[in-house]
Design an enzyme around this catalytic site. Structure first.
Site, PDB file in Angstrom:
ATOM      1  N   ASN A  34      38.226   9.874 -40.608  1.00  0.00           N
ATOM      2  CA  ASN A  34      39.146  10.819 -41.088  1.00  0.00           C
ATOM      3  C   ASN A  34      40.668  10.408 -40.182  1.00  0.00           C
ATOM      4  OD1 ASN A  34      40.832  13.440 -40.516  1.00  0.00           O
ATOM      5  ND2 ASN A  34      39.894  14.474 -39.284  1.00  0.00           N
ATOM      6  N   LYS A  40      43.908  12.556 -40.791  1.00  0.00           N
ATOM      7  CA  LYS A  40      44.756  12.939 -40.283  1.00  0.00           C
ATOM      8  C   LYS A  40      45.475  12.550 -40.717  1.00  0.00           C
ATOM      9  CE  LYS A  40      41.671  13.430 -36.072  1.00  0.00           C
ATOM     10  NZ  LYS A  40      41.963  14.013 -34.448  1.00  0.00           N
ATOM     11  N   HIS A  46      37.868  22.034 -37.373  1.00  0.00           N
ATOM     12  CA  HIS A  46      37.743  20.360 -36.460  1.00  0.00           C
ATOM     13  C   HIS A  46      38.742  21.730 -35.601  1.00  0.00           C
ATOM     14  CE1 HIS A  46      39.483  17.488 -35.096  1.00  0.00           C
ATOM     15  NE2 HIS A  46      38.895  16.214 -36.177  1.00  0.00           N
ATOM     16  N   GLU A  53      32.442  16.479 -31.660  1.00  0.00           N
ATOM     17  CA  GLU A  53      33.654  16.298 -30.749  1.00  0.00           C
ATOM     18  C   GLU A  53      34.153  16.943 -29.293  1.00  0.00           C
ATOM     19  OE1 GLU A  53      35.254  14.059 -34.607  1.00  0.00           O
ATOM     20  OE2 GLU A  53      36.575  16.033 -34.813  1.00  0.00           O
ATOM     21  N   ILE A  97      39.247  13.841 -27.840  1.00  0.00           N
ATOM     22  CA  ILE A  97      40.037  13.359 -29.155  1.00  0.00           C
ATOM     23  C   ILE A  97      41.619  12.696 -29.041  1.00  0.00           C
ATOM     24  CG2 ILE A  97      40.556  14.256 -31.614  1.00  0.00           C
ATOM     25  CD1 ILE A  97      38.608  16.611 -31.069  1.00  0.00           C
ATOM     26  N   GLY A 156      37.096   9.638 -29.142  1.00  0.00           N
ATOM     27  CA  GLY A 156      37.084   8.593 -28.081  1.00  0.00           C
ATOM     28  C   GLY A 156      36.813   6.673 -28.950  1.00  0.00           C
ATOM     29  N   ALA A 168      39.261   8.778 -35.669  1.00  0.00           N
ATOM     30  CA  ALA A 168      40.661   8.115 -36.456  1.00  0.00           C
ATOM     31  C   ALA A 168      40.637   7.028 -35.589  1.00  0.00           C
ATOM     32  CB  ALA A 168      41.418   9.968 -35.979  1.00  0.00           C
TER      33      ALA A 168
END
Ligand code: G3P
Length: 222
Positions: free
Chosen positions: A9, A11, A93, A141, A146, A181, A202
């Site tokens: 991702n 983002k 999300h 998640e 995160i 993570g 990410a």
């Protein structure tokens, strides 16, 4: 190809925006080809066409809106996402929360358009609820991990095994990813040990000094 799936991702990280998105996607493509592991990338809406038209790998939208064609302004329309070259979409999300009804409508909209669906969840209960809606994947998640660099597969293995068990009980056709993570090969290996089929990640890759080297490490223990 193994059945392991990695979805990166991007983002709104600057490093994964515009030409940066293409560069990161190219690194994913190289590592996917060398490892035989499927790697998809989820750029911002405006970068879907740029990435999909330049790099031959699965592109996911970061979300979509369950609206049809017509008199709707300011929405991410599934047909436009598909025509831009996406093959799937993230839905919900912790950074973009939806109601259960909107998650359901988004899954239906994406599925009807032939897009794969990855619903992100934040705990075992929401993983179970998401599984009941029948997406292709649930990606659990825990929000507190995160972007922390602390891998869910080590810090909170119970949320992964709990989600895997709950999802299997409710809808065995749905597969489970985990995220938050994750950045190293041992994190992915631990995630697979816990029964997930892959990871959604990410910052550990997008913000790495050398994303290709970080991806090489990520797949090194599978
Ligand atoms: O969607 C992936 C994500 O929320 C995990 O982020 O930076 O912890 O890998 P990160």
């Amino acid at each position: 190809m193994s059945s392991t799936l990695i979805v990166l991702n991007l983002k709104t990280y600057l490093e994964g925006t515009g030409e940066g998105a293409v560069k990161v996607a190219q690194a994913c493509k190289e590592v996917a080809d060398n490892s035989g592991i499927e790697i998809g990338v989820a750029p911002q809406f405006c970068d879907i066409y740029r990435v999909a038209s330049q790099v031959d790998l699965p592109v996911y939208s970061q979300s979509l809106d369950p609206v049809g064609a017509g008199s709707f302004t300011g929405h991410a329309f599934v047909q436009s996402i598909k025509d831009a070259g996406a093959v799937g979409t993230l839905i919900n999300h912790s950074e973009c929360r939806l109601t259960l009804a909107n998650i359901d409508a988004s899954i239906t909209t994406a599925r009807d358009a032939g897009l794969k669906t990855v619903v992100c969840t934040n705990n075992v209960a929401t993983s179970a609820a998401a599984a009941a809606l029948g997406p292709d994947y649930v990606a659990v998640e825990p929000p507190e991990l995160i972007g922390s660099g602390i891998p869910v597969s080590k810090a909170d293995p119970g949320v992964v095994t709990g989600s895997v068990d709950a999802v299997k009980r409710i809808n065995p056709a749905v597969q489970v990813l985990c995220g938050a993570g994750i950045s190293k090969g041992e994190d992915l290996a631990a995630a697979l040990e816990l029964g997930s089929v892959g990871v959604l990640l990410a910052s550990g890759i997008v913000k790495a000094a050398d994303p290709k080297a970080a991806l090489d490490d990520l797949v090194s223990k599978v």
